[in-house]
Motif scaffolding. Structure first.
Motif: not given
Length: 438
Positions: A166-171, A373-381
């Motif tokens: 999910x985080x990969x696709x969101x990024x 960690x990448x998602x956290x800095x981008x505001x993704x969860x």
């Protein structure tokens, strides 16, 4: 020429080129772990060449080949243009074919079906149908109206830890990259069949997936799974090229793709993430490790800590061939992380995360995936449901937690219980004493 013929030609070429110097054996991190470090390197390699040519080899050669964890530390040792990891893989393939004969197809099918059932059940214990469909579209489904920037080939087992996907696709969406997902058991790389010695079925599966990816005509073909990446790089693509003389197909690891998009990522790292991070490193794909470190280096607040511990294996599950060695490495890493005062041990790959995440309740640091960690800095969860379930005490509590999804997906509760129980018991408890997280 068909796939099996190409594979046999490749095997003969390596057997003919190897001079049995033994340098790859000396570089291997597994020899001490399996008790053959005192063996004569040249003799072991002569045994490997004999196996490649259809012989029995030697006891040391058989033992060495069976203990390969795809660390890749042998890659730069050969002066004769051979990939030692490929030599070992093909020798194992030849040995298993010789040993099991006609049973290889049945063994391959059993291995694939077991994996497919586990992926299907574990993923559906975590996500409802509409989210499953996003992460694993049906074969032939078109997500993008036009040709996408990226085909994102997921492989199978990442679907057990769907929050990572999910985080990969969101990024990808946040950096403006269009994509189409291919993955799950309908897009198999063929690794399970190859390991079982069934080259024909392995080739059919891998070449079918290659064709699915090609048909989308994306600008870049990106993969997540290191097992799939190595299967394509070492088995599927080289033999596809022998058969077709087409050298245009390639796969790029996801983190390396993100590294190339750092100019797009950097302004999206808006949130400071105050963490002292140690990576759960694996040496099998060194470009991925480099990429991960370069990405984390530009996230505000991250302090990357280097641990002085051995790096072994393509993923953690590759070390299952030597359980005690695997346990010792894990506990060395946990001790080093605790002594260094890290706040976070970050797994890079999905299998490592599955095997380590539940130990979070027994150590002084959190265990998360790099994508979190990448998602956290981008505001993704995305919630790590796998970890939440696996940290529960008792399989019945797990089943109760998942009862609504069991009903929605019409799963067999007994089958789900068996899979959860096996997964829960697969992890060994910590041997050392570690501080509880505050």
């Amino acid at each position: 020429m068909n796939f099996v013929e190409a594979l046999e030609q490749h095997r003969d070429e390596i057997a003919g080129a190897c001079v049995a110097c033994g340098k790859c054996f000396v570089a291997c991190p597994m020899t001490t772990a399996i008790g053959i470090d005192s063996a004569e390197p040249a003799a072991v390699l002569h045994g490997m060449v004999d196996i490649l040519r259809g012989g029995e080899g030697t006891a040391e050669a058989v033992r060495w080949g069976g203990a390969c964890t795809s660390s890749g530390l042998c890659a730069d040792t050969c002066e004769y243009g051979i990939d030692p990891r490929m030599l070992v893989r093909l020798a194992n393939y030849a040995r298993i074919q010789r040993q099991n004969g006609p049973a290889v197809k049945a063994n391959a099918m059993k291995s694939f079906r077991s994996m497919a059932k586990t992926v299907r059940v574990v993923s559906r214990l975590q996500l409802p149908k509409h989210e499953i469909e996003r992460l694993q579209p049906e074969v032939g489904a078109r997500v993008c109206a036009a040709k996408p920037d990226v085909v994102f080939y997921t492989g199978c087992n990442i679907h057990k830890t769907p929050h990572i996907l999910v985080l990969c696709l969101d990024v990808l969406e946040h950096i403006g990259v269009t994509y189409q997902v291919i993955g799950g058991t309908s897009a198999c790389c063929g690794i399970n069949q190859f390991r079982a010695g069934d080259g024909e079925t392995s080739g059919r599966a891998g070449l079918s997936t290659l064709s699915q990816i090609q048909a989308i005509e994306a600008k870049t073909n990106v993969s997540w799974c290191p097992s799939c990446q190595s299967q394509f790089d070492e088995i599927i693509i080289p033999n596809y090229e022998k058969i077709t003389e087409d050298h245009s197909f390639s796969l790029q690891p996801f983190y390396e793709f993100l590294e190339q998009k750092l100019d797009l990522l950097r302004p999206l790292f808006r949130k400071t993430v105050n963490k002292k991070v140690a990576l759960n490193e694996r040496p099998g794909l060194p470009g991925v490790t480099r990429a991960v470190k370069n990405i984390l280096a530009v996230i505000p607040g991250i302090e990357l800590i280097e641990l002085d511990v051995p790096r072994v294996g393509l993923m953690s599950n590759y070390l299952t061939v030597t359980p005690r060695f695997k346990d010792d490495l894990r506990e060395k890493e946990f001790r080093a992380a605790a002594d260094a005062g890290v706040t976070t041990l970050a797994t890079v790959f999905h299998a490592c995360h599955r095997e380590l995440c539940h130990f979070e309740k027994s150590v002084s640091f959190e265990i998360v995936n790099v994508m979190e960690i990448i998602g956290e800095s981008m505001g993704l969860y995305a919630e790590d449901i796998y970890k939440r379930i696996k940290m529960m005490d008792g399989v019945e509590r797990m089943i109760n937690e998942c009862r609504d999804l069991i009903a929605e997906h019409n799963l067999d509760p007994d089958e789900a219980r068996d899979i959860l129980l096996a997964d829960q018991l697969a992890a060994r408890p910590l041997q050392g004493e570690f501080m509880e997280r505050s």
